[in-house]
Design an enzyme around this catalytic site. Structure first.
Site, PDB file in Angstrom:
ATOM      1  N   GLU A 135       4.351   5.321   5.343  1.00  0.00           N
ATOM      2  CA  GLU A 135       3.259   6.094   4.436  1.00  0.00           C
ATOM      3  C   GLU A 135       3.807   7.544   3.984  1.00  0.00           C
ATOM      4  OE1 GLU A 135      -0.069   5.961   6.872  1.00  0.00           O
ATOM      5  OE2 GLU A 135      -0.014   3.425   6.970  1.00  0.00           O
ATOM      6  N   GLU A 187      -7.197   8.345   3.584  1.00  0.00           N
ATOM      7  CA  GLU A 187      -6.219   7.371   3.169  1.00  0.00           C
ATOM      8  C   GLU A 187      -5.839   7.627   1.591  1.00  0.00           C
ATOM      9  OE1 GLU A 187      -4.981   4.803   4.421  1.00  0.00           O
ATOM     10  OE2 GLU A 187      -5.783   4.685   6.309  1.00  0.00           O
ATOM     11  N   ARG A 211       6.582   0.720  10.200  1.00  0.00           N
ATOM     12  CA  ARG A 211       5.121   1.324  10.441  1.00  0.00           C
ATOM     13  C   ARG A 211       5.294   2.088  11.838  1.00  0.00           C
ATOM     14  NH1 ARG A 211      -0.540  -0.023   9.467  1.00  0.00           N
ATOM     15  NH2 ARG A 211      -1.538   0.115  11.826  1.00  0.00           N
ATOM     16  N   HIS A 266       2.178   6.633  10.849  1.00  0.00           N
ATOM     17  CA  HIS A 266       2.886   5.525  10.476  1.00  0.00           C
ATOM     18  C   HIS A 266       3.789   5.853   9.414  1.00  0.00           C
ATOM     19  CE1 HIS A 266      -1.367   3.258  11.190  1.00  0.00           C
ATOM     20  NE2 HIS A 266      -0.337   3.243  12.197  1.00  0.00           N
ATOM     21  N   HIS A 323      -3.217   9.243   5.928  1.00  0.00           N
ATOM     22  CA  HIS A 323      -2.487   8.090   5.854  1.00  0.00           C
ATOM     23  C   HIS A 323      -2.420   7.710   4.421  1.00  0.00           C
ATOM     24  CE1 HIS A 323      -3.334   6.371  10.068  1.00  0.00           C
ATOM     25  NE2 HIS A 323      -3.957   7.659  10.183  1.00  0.00           N
TER      26      HIS A 323
END
Length: 417
Positions: free
Chosen positions: A179, A378, A234, A176, A304
């Site tokens: 990020e 994440e 994104r 993405h 991510h």
């Protein structure tokens, strides 16, 4: 007549000005019940809400804390609706443009030298891949696994000795575009692996016995766009048939229950899955590479941001994977190890119940292909800066994450055949 500009030139001229986010806000709402969740879904129907967490309106549910971006024009009426319905919210970011500019809070040490404490654009990352190969030819090689929609190269760096038969781990960053902390980690990992080989006991052992395949930027076109045109971009940059909306969410484009969520059908949605599984050149390049190295790849790790979680399958079902206990054990120790450096707290668990249900994710695809140790990080933070983590947090984030990745790699070395 001679004053009329060619259409192509007008389009080019118009495209130059990057999107600005002056006085746009990011709101965090703590939803108490189903009624409040439905209020948010209704607001999303009539307003341009850019969902940051979860990543789409259809994931919004009771008892969830949600983050979304709203324009200056709509923020007043949105806040009024929240107030009227006695909803519990806070303004995380008052002026998004200001936060975007504040990201770059680290001064360059030596101009021209690759900095691991700063965010690097695509050109700098390409130059860095060449430098790493040149500097560590016995340890690092660069493989072009394909090209993007806009014909940019997709480079994987192979770290380790030349033997293809050894166990390997595939890692990717930047699926993405917005990020940015994710590609920063992949660069840090490669740098630390090459630099500490022969000095750090664990890294030396790992690289003596296994290989790492690292894709520093998965979504190259989107990443470039997030630097030059729209910081909040994104998806990738592919054109969609019968739609003016650009891009596919590459992490919905894998052949893992690809068709199970009807809400991913809209080309204008941030989570658009694409016209078919592996329709995107980027996805296809990665899946072809992994399939061709399936004998050696024992783990798949994708990075991510944001929310500080360590996730494993499944995303498309609440059913637990057969080796759930093992994955949960590895994730628990991984998050514990990560927290030893700066006491950063992560939670862990299956995607569907820990973050939200997803279809077509790379993680589930890799698991179903037979790679039974698949994880998604994440990274920082939990919502103060969101996607706009300041550069001053790059090194701490990378250092703590590296501890967890080294633990996972040690586990793979010892416990997989």
């Amino acid at each position: 007549m001679r004053f009329i500009l060619p259409v192509g030139l007008i389009a080019t001229t118009l495209a130059i000005a990057p999107v600005r986010f002056d006085r746009e806000k990011v709101l965090r709402v703590k939803l108490q019940d189903e009624k409040q969740a439905n209020i948010i879904k209704d607001l999303a129907q009539t307003n341009q809400l850019d969902f940051w967490y979860p990543d789409a309106a259809h994931h919004v549910a009771a008892n969830m804390t949600i983050d979304f971006r709203v324009s200056e024009k709509e923020s007043q009426s949105i806040q009024s609706s929240l107030d009227q319905n006695k909803m519990n919210y806070e303004i995380l970011i008052h002026d998004l443009q200001e936060e975007i500019e504040k990201q770059f809070d680290v001064k360059e040490d030596i101009p021209g030298r690759h900095s691991y404490a700063k965010y690097n654009n695509w050109d700098k990352i390409v130059a860095w891949t060449e430098k790493m190969v040149h500097k560590h030819p016995e340890m690092v090689s660069r493989i072009k696994i394909g090209t993007t929609v806009e014909d940019n190269p997709l480079y994987v760096l192979k770290i380790g000795k030349r033997d293809e038969r050894r166990k390997a781990i595939f890692m990717d960053c930047g699926i993405h575009a917005r990020e940015w902390i994710s590609p920063a980690f992949c660069q840090w990992f490669v740098y630390q692996a090459a630099k500490t080989y022969g000095k750090n006991k664990i890294m030396t052992k790992l690289l003596d016995r296994m290989n790492f395949y690292v894709l520093p930027v998965f979504n190259v076109d989107g990443y470039i766009w997030s630097w030059t045109q729209n910081r909040m971009w994104r998806k990738n940059r592919s054109k969609n048939q019968n739609s003016n909306c650009i891009g596919t969410d590459l992490n919905r484009n894998f052949n893992a229950s690809w068709n199970s969520f009807p809400n991913t059908k809209d080309p204008c949605a941030e989570t658009y899955r694409g016209p078919e599984p592996e329709s995107e050149k980027e996805t296809k390049a990665v899946t072809d590479f992994i399939r061709s190295h399936l004998k050696s790849i024992k783990a798949y790790i994708t990075f991510h941001s944001y929310s500080q979680m360590l996730l494993f399958p499944y995303g498309y079902t609440s059913k637990l994977p057969p080796n759930y206990k093992e994955l949960a054990k590895v994730a628990k120790i991984g998050t514990d190890v990560l927290s030893t450096r700066y006491e950063t707290r992560y939670i862990y668990g299956p995607i569907a119940s820990t973050i939200y249900p997803t279809s077509g994710s790379s993680l589930d695809w890799a698991y179903n292909l037979g790679i039974k140790h698949t994880f998604a990080f994440e990274l920082r933070d939990k919502g103060k800066f969101c996607f706009l983590l300041p550069e001053s947090q790059i090194k701490p984030t990378c250092k703590e994450t590296l501890l967890a990745v080294k633990f996972i790699a040690k586990y793979i070395l010892k416990h997989t055949s």
